[in-house]
Design an enzyme around this catalytic site. Structure first.
Site, PDB file in Angstrom:
ATOM      1  N   GLY A 513       0.837  -1.199   0.000  1.00  0.00           N
ATOM      2  CA  GLY A 513       0.000   0.000   0.000  1.00  0.00           C
ATOM      3  C   GLY A 513       0.860   1.232   0.000  1.00  0.00           C
ATOM      4  N   GLY A 514       0.218   2.357   0.001  1.00  0.00           N
ATOM      5  CA  GLY A 514       0.924   3.624  -0.020  1.00  0.00           C
ATOM      6  C   GLY A 514       1.835   3.806   1.176  1.00  0.00           C
ATOM      7  N   ASP A 628     -11.573   5.808   4.892  1.00  0.00           N
ATOM      8  CA  ASP A 628     -11.222   4.992   3.730  1.00  0.00           C
ATOM      9  C   ASP A 628     -11.911   3.641   3.817  1.00  0.00           C
ATOM     10  OD1 ASP A 628     -10.089   4.504   1.287  1.00  0.00           O
ATOM     11  OD2 ASP A 628      -8.088   4.062   2.050  1.00  0.00           O
TER      12      ASP A 628
END
Ligand code: NAG
Ligand code: NAG
Ligand code: NAG
Ligand code: NAG
Ligand code: NAG
Ligand code: NAG
Ligand code: NAG
Ligand code: NAG
Ligand code: NAG
Ligand code: NAG
Ligand code: NAG
Length: 827
Positions: A513-514, A628
């Site tokens: 992921g980021g 999110d």
């Protein structure tokens, strides 16, 4: 999750670049990067406003002596100045000017006065202009273009990003015409900071609005720049970049042009940190156009501007706002819609809320695609939005800029020459009064690649400027966690983590992921855990990391993924979580080898996730917004129990600068609450929206955005609403569960999902309501012969509570959350 670091870095750079440029611009010399080149002239000369232009003959920018210097045969009385218009450089073959520049963004202005020059007749001027491989003008007929605009001269303004130390601009006579030549009267270069990358740019589509970013090196052409409701502002009176701000009134559609007004004498207009001086001069904000004093009149019309643009391009529209008169000083006194090409770009625009008060400057950027071919009209309209019950039924606009964005295939900004009007008197309102008006259009085949580009752009995050309200509930003490509840958390050494993950074995990666990679690992000789190692280059500082852990350690719930411990050795930031045997919910829905989940299991997962979110919203001291919610953030344990993950981490993103507090928020395209970025309003209802999208995703087992589908089906939310409205939602239900769902369960589930994804947060249920309705849905699924059921199903507990403007809402601690207190049955 995506790259929150990028916009942040850009913003910081912007500030730095701006400082240096502002200083340089004060020194009005070549060294500041400012270029004023009077083509076809050999000596320095001043224009009518006193700016000094260099002649190009023998100048350092003409590397070889080429082209013919010529004087205009006639001086049109409407020319604003002799310099640079009365002399020209004429090229009968290709020629490239090379300007030494510092890499960065700059305005490039080209001055054209189409007239006969010596033996060169006006009608033979037919040429292209390119900047590196970016086409600025193509088969350009200057006289036709000027004639169409009913103007004697033309200024074409571009904003380009030059990555090297040389700006090379090529003039190429058209090869299609034997005697054709190219000419130019003046070239101006003004370095600027990155004036386009802003925190939130909104993409306006038929059915949805979404955040948007473009590449930092995108080229722009200025199409329109208005000081709305005021007089034209000359380049000398611009705030540093010599822009012309024209009068907007020639472009107003119809007889209703609203009223113009200027600021009250006792109001002082001030720049805000998010609107630095270079964005626009104060005079732009000091005048405005509003709809008028009469509410009933305003409700019956749209204040509309019509601007001809080239079809086939994307446009950036920048609206400048400032409230400048008493008594509008507070939020919700005047709120309105913005329509672009008849599509709702914004509702409930509240200038006071956006800017922070009377006399404070603000602006908002929107992106729209102009479809069609040739030249098309862009419609821009304002209308009161009375759904928020404002005191005044009105709208306001202070300034407007419209930029054309570079198309990519080919690298192009050029349109076609505008058609000459048969009868120029037919539309007198279109004659620009002092406006630089560019008219041209070329259908460029970018529409197809557009969806693709969007999706790339959208795997991203937005920065919302919000009041930072979060304060860590725990205090740190010399870098050590110092809160009783945090005793529950274990502190791991880096070597323990290395052992657990086999030294971060690539094979053990279970998620990327980021923020970094997630590894599966083993601690205590066999206990499986998930280990999240944050990227070193992640923006998360160690201070924020600690604050985050302190917050997480206070959050415990059966439907939230538990943090077991953390490691902060070696500048590493590592989190250790419970291991979730069945991975993410998404991996069980589509594009997967996993066998499909039964409908009942899906319902249970929805309920579990809703419980977890409901707890986040109401069960903690301050209330937490997840931000999110999506199927890849719902994890499943070995018994397929749903656990919400990835909450909290986003909130600790560092404030990017000290001038204004801002926080990066992440989110995922397709799940975004439109109000999240339209109104900069993050509420628990934003989670409800995302949850609603997720309900459709679970029902239909398809990605929330799928660009391979026909346009109307790309967005699952929009497609599902469309089908629901027509009563055919069943047709898009996942075939694997279609036969299993009872009609009663289906109807309440679909209705619930629909309510959750309402455009306006006030129309959405709370997470508590969602939970109750899901439980009812489960009962209806189980007892499908149930007789005691109410004849008409209502979404229970549906009430519109006021959306809060704060990201984290203080609610009284509610202790344990039980959802199954109320059931429809037995009532
Ligand atoms: C402006 O530029 C000139 C030429 O480089 C330089 O000599 C002068 O010191 C600069 N002035 C300021 C105020 O920076
Ligand atoms: C141009 O203006 C400058 C001051 O801005 C002045 O010093 C100079 O003499 C002027 N040049 C001409 C040719 O008028
Ligand atoms: C243009 O006119 C100026 C005087 O106005 C003169 O000095 C110059 O030589 C002329 N240039 C050409 C190319 O004829
Ligand atoms: C114009 O053309 C004539 C004849 O072709 C030529 O004698 C003259 O020098 C030309 N003048 C200019 C300014 O080019
Ligand atoms: C340019 O446009 C004018 C009309 O304004 C026309 O007379 C002329 O022939 C055109 N030139 C070319 C090269 O097409
Ligand atoms: C001149 O430039 C144009 C456009 O850049 C190009 O297509 C053409 O081949 C060039 N002509 C020559 C002779 O280099
Ligand atoms: C250009 O000139 C050539 C010969 O000089 C001629 O055959 C051709 O038709 C001309 N083309 C145009 C577009 O005028
Ligand atoms: C610039 O603004 C000043 C003050 O508002 C005004 O007097 C002046 O005429 C303006 N200059 C131009 C060129 O419009
Ligand atoms: C400012 O002036 C306006 C009218 O010019 C008046 O209505 C308002 O009360 C004044 N406000 C203050 C704070 O003086
Ligand atoms: C917007 O609506 C008006 C009136 O319904 C219509 O004439 C116009 O063409 C529309 N504009 C666009 C860009 O669709
Ligand atoms: C204003 O424009 C919007 C969007 O085109 C349209 O839906 C609406 O009907 C218009 N309202 C009026 C009063 O013309």
């Amino acid at each position: 999750m995506a790259f929150p670091t990028l916009p942040i870095t850009l913003t910081c750079l912007t500030v730095l670049v701006f400082l240096s440029i502002a200083m340089a611009a004060a020194n009005d010399s070549m060294d500041s990067g400012l270029v004023l080149l009077n083509c076809g002239e050999s000596k320095q000369d001043n224009d009518s406003s006193g700016r000094m232009w260099d002649g190009d003959t023998g100048s350092k920018f003409m590397t070889s002596f080429k082209g013919v210097a010529a004087n205009a045969s006639y001086q049109d009385p409407s020319l604003p100045s002799m310099v640079p218009y009365m002399s020209a450089r004429i090229f009968t073959s290709n020629y490239t000017y090379s300007f030494p520049v510092n890499p960065g963004r700059m305005f490039l202005r080209l001055y054209f006065y189409p007239i006969s020059y010596g033996n060169y007749t006006m009608s033979d001027a037919f040429f292209g202009v390119t900047l590196g491989n970016l086409v600025l003008l193509n088969s350009f007929n200057a006289s036709q273009t000027a004639q169409a605009a009913n103007y004697a001269y033309l200024v074409r303004e571009f904003s380009v990003y030059i990555s090297s130390h040389s700006l090379d601009i090529t003039f190429a006579p058209s090869a299609h015409q034997n005697s054709s030549y190219a000419f130019v009267n003046g070239i101006e270069i003004v370095p600027t900071p990155d004036i386009f990358t802003t925190a939130d740019t909104i993409f306006v589509h038929h059915d949805y609005i979404a955040p948007f970013t473009f590449a930092a090196n995108t080229g722009f052409q200025t199409m329109y720049r208005f000081n709305v409701g005021g007089q034209a502002i000359s380049p000398e009176n611009d705030s540093g970049f010599y822009r012309l701000w024209a009068d907007d009134s020639p472009y107003i559609f119809g007889a209703s042009s609203g009223v113009t007004y200027s600021k009250d004498n006792n109001v002082t207009i001030r720049y805000t940190p998010v609107v630095p001086k270079y964005i626009a001069p104060l005079d732009v904000y000091g005048t405005a156009r509003s709809m008028g004093p009469t509410a009933q009149v305003n409700l019956n019309y749209n204040l509309t501007w019509i601007l001809p643009v080239d079809a086939g391009f994307i446009y950036l529209l920048r609206f400048h706002f400032c409230e400048i008169q008493y008594p509008i000083t507070k939020e919700n006194q005047r709120t309105f819609y913005i329509y672009i090409n008849n599509q709702t770009a914004q509702w409930a625009m509240d200038v006071i809320s956006l800017s922070g008060g009377l006399g404070r400057t603000s602006y908002r950027d929107y992106i729209i695609m102009a479809r069609g071919s040739g030249q098309v009209d862009m419609w821009i309209a304002l209308h009161p939005d009375i759904s928020t019950k404002p005191c005044y039924v009105d709208a306001i606009l202070n300034g407007l800029e419209v930029f054309k964005l570079q198309g990519h295939e080919p690298n192009n900004l050029a349109g076609i020459n505008p058609p000459l009007q048969q009868n120029p008197d037919a539309e007198p309102k279109r004659v620009p009064g002092g406006a630089r008006k560019s008219k041209s259009g070329l259908p460029v085949a970018i529409a197809g690649g557009f969806a693709l580009m969007l999706i790339a752009l959208f795997s991203m995050c937005v920065i919302c400027r919000r009041k930072k309200v979060r304060k860590s509930s725990c205090k740190t003490n010399n870098g050590h966690l110092n809160h009783p509840a945090c005793d529950l958390l274990r502190q791991f050494s880096f070597s323990q983590i290395q052992i657990a993950t086999n030294d971060f074995d690539e094979e053990l990666i279970i998620g990327r992921g980021g923020f970094g990679n997630v590894y599966s690992g083993e601690i205590d000789g066999g206990t499986k855990v998930a280990i999240k190692r944050l990227n070193q280059e992640s923006q998360q500082g160690s201070h924020e990391f600690q604050a985050e852990i302190e917050m997480l350690c206070n959050i415990r719930h059966g439907h939230l993924v538990s943090l077991i411990g953390y490691c902060q050795d070696n500048n590493e930031m590592i989190l250790v979580y419970d291991y979730m045997a069945h991975g993410t919910l998404r991996e069980h829905l589509y594009n997967t080898q996993n066998s499909p989940l039964s409908w009942r299991r899906r319902l249970e997962i929805c309920i579990g996730a809703a419980r977890g979110l409901h707890y986040l919203h109401t069960g903690t001291e301050t209330g937490i917004i997840h931000r999110d919610v999506k199927t890849s953030n719902i994890l499943l344990d070995e018994r397929f129990m749903a656990k919400v993950s990835d909450f909290g981490l986003s909130k600790a993103f560092p404030a990017i600068d000290n001038t204004h507090v801002s926080t990066a928020v992440k989110g995922t395209f397709g799940y975004f609450d439109p109000e999240y970025f339209l109104l900069r309003r993050l509420t628990k209802k934003s989670d409800v929206y995302s949850f609603g999208v997720m309900l459709f995703e679970i029902l239909c087992a398809r990605p929330v955005i799928n660009t391979e589908l026909p346009d109307e089906q790309v967005s699952l939310r929009d497609w599902a609403l469309y089908c629901q409205e027509r009563g055919v939602l069943e047709e898009i239900v996942d075939p694997c569960v279609k036969d299993e769902i009872t009609p009663e369960c289906f109807s309440i589930f679909a209705e619930l999902a629909e309510k959750c994804v309402a455009d306006r947060s006030m129309d959405r249920p709370t997470m508590g309501d969602v939970l109750q309705n899901l439980e009812v849905a489960l009962r209806l699924q189980d007892n499908n012969n149930c007789v005691g059921r109410p004849s008409s199903l209502q979404i229970i507990g549906m009430h519109s509570d006021k959306p809060s403007t704060h990201s984290i809402i203080s609610v009284a601690a509610q202790g344990e959350i039980f959802s199954d207190i109320i059931h429809l049955e037995g009532r």
